[in-house]
Design an enzyme around this catalytic site. Structure first.
Site, PDB file in Angstrom:
ATOM      1  N   SER A  55      48.078  40.427 -40.874  1.00 41.19           N
ATOM      2  CA  SER A  55      48.745  42.044 -41.343  1.00 41.19           C
ATOM      3  C   SER A  55      48.627  43.080 -40.354  1.00 41.19           C
ATOM      4  O   SER A  55      47.706  43.020 -39.112  1.00 41.19           O
ATOM      5  CB  SER A  55      47.802  42.249 -42.630  1.00 41.19           C
ATOM      6  OG  SER A  55      48.235  43.721 -42.991  1.00 41.19           O
TER       7      SER A  55
ATOM      8  N   TYR B  33      39.104  44.533 -45.356  1.00 40.87           N
ATOM      9  CA  TYR B  33      40.305  43.845 -45.302  1.00 40.87           C
ATOM     10  C   TYR B  33      40.778  43.875 -43.796  1.00 40.87           C
ATOM     11  O   TYR B  33      41.056  42.640 -43.270  1.00 40.87           O
ATOM     12  CB  TYR B  33      41.506  44.431 -45.970  1.00 40.87           C
ATOM     13  CG  TYR B  33      42.854  44.016 -45.882  1.00 40.87           C
ATOM     14  CD1 TYR B  33      42.886  42.603 -46.443  1.00 40.87           C
ATOM     15  CD2 TYR B  33      43.893  44.445 -45.489  1.00 40.87           C
ATOM     16  CE1 TYR B  33      44.120  42.292 -46.462  1.00 40.87           C
ATOM     17  CE2 TYR B  33      45.195  44.054 -45.197  1.00 40.87           C
ATOM     18  CZ  TYR B  33      45.343  42.739 -45.846  1.00 40.87           C
ATOM     19  OH  TYR B  33      46.545  42.420 -45.681  1.00 40.87           O
TER      20      TYR B  33
END
Length: 315
Positions: A157, A182
């Protein structure tokens, strides 16, 4: 730092769909494993691959939910797998090894994002454990089943820019930040592909990492409605408003391209965005230098071997 991170002129872009990437590519006889292949962009990836003739194995933490989501798609098989549980990963891999059927691509599409602080196994932070360590153990255990020419695709990501690997506290034992956690897990995805490609290319296995783009899917289940409004993703009525958001079909394109595009033949260990090789950039877009640093990648590989006890490629 010398890098192969330079655009190749693919002709595709942010609006390209997975089906368009595979137009004219016959995947008959190919076998693909897609984690998370029953939800969000994983589902669209499975749908596109099956339509092109591939046989797709979709491991799922919720097999019944997966079967329901995949009903009507030919050539798809489901099986149980919880990436946060290394015993489950081992059991799944053992079943696949016993079956003896090889894979032409493994797409690590499953993941969690911005979850509340959760510990699994011996106290590992959930996002690092699921997004990275579970996939690391899975691919390494399946190494004997990777056919010559196989590609391993790690879905990262743009969020990798939120954190490099926190070597001093990788499991957030001294204070938890869900977005930083994350980000670290997504950096780990990129570094995993960098070193896996280095180890696997002699036997014909190549690896890629990628940013699929921003897509509203069940991945956002831990991000409240209020937070999504504040982030500018949706309006008060839940409608998508950010002009950079993709449809799931568009979000599935880059990982599908990574797995089978002939344009990437002979390449590997690179980070992709919008069906293109990304540039290394310090700020915004592209890929952060620390995420493609080969020394960091080697360190993370060794650390992951120590944590999981699995090393199917050698260091």
């Amino acid at each position: 730092m010398s890098t192969p991170q330079h655009a190749i002129g693919s002709g595709f872009g942010a609006a390209t769909t997975a089906a368009e990437v595979l137009d004219g590519i016959d995947l008959t006889g190919k076998r693909v494993l897609v984690t998370g292949g029953y939800s969000g962009i994983g589902l669209e990836t499975t749908r596109a691959l099956a339509a092109a003739g591939a046989n797709v194995v979709v491991p799922a933490r919720r097999p019944a939910t997966a079967k329901e989501a995949l009903a009507g798609i030919d050539g798809v098989e489901t099986d149980g797998l919880d990436l946060a549980d290394l015993d489950s990963v081992e059991a799944f891999a053992d079943r696949r090894l016993a079956a003896g059927e090889g894979f032409d691509a493994v797409i690590d599409s499953a993941g969690v994002m911005a979850s509340p602080e959760t510990r699994v196994g011996p106290g590992w932070e959930l996002q690092f454990a699921t997004n990275h360590l579970g996939h690391f153990a899975l691919v390494n255990r399946l190494a004997p089943l990777l056919n010559e020419g196989a590609r391993v695709v790690a879905v990262s990501s743009g969020g990798h820019r939120r954190s490099p690997i926190r070597w001093d506290d990788p499991h957030f034992e001294r204070g938890y930040d869900r977005w930083e956690a994350y980000g670290q897990s997504k950096t780990a995805n990129v570094l995993f592909a960098v070193h896996l490609d280095r180890l696997g290319k002699e036997r014909g296995v190549r690896a890629f990492a990628l940013h699929p783009g921003g897509i509203l899917t069940p991945l956002q289940r831990h991000v409240s409605h209020e937070d999504q409004v504040a982030l500018g993703w949706i309006d008060e009525d839940g409608n998508a408003v950010a002009d950079w958001l993709k449809t799931p079909e568009q979000g599935a394109a880059t990982q599908t391209w990574a797995a089978f595009s002939p344009q990437l033949e002979g390449m590997g260990g690179v980070y992709l965005v919008d069906c293109e090789v990304a540039e290394v950039t310090e700020d915004g877009g592209g890929v952060a230098p620390y995420a493609v640093d080969p020394e960091e990648a080697a360190l993370l590989w060794d650390f992951s071997v120590e944590l999981t006890g699995v090393d199917g490629f050698g260091r």
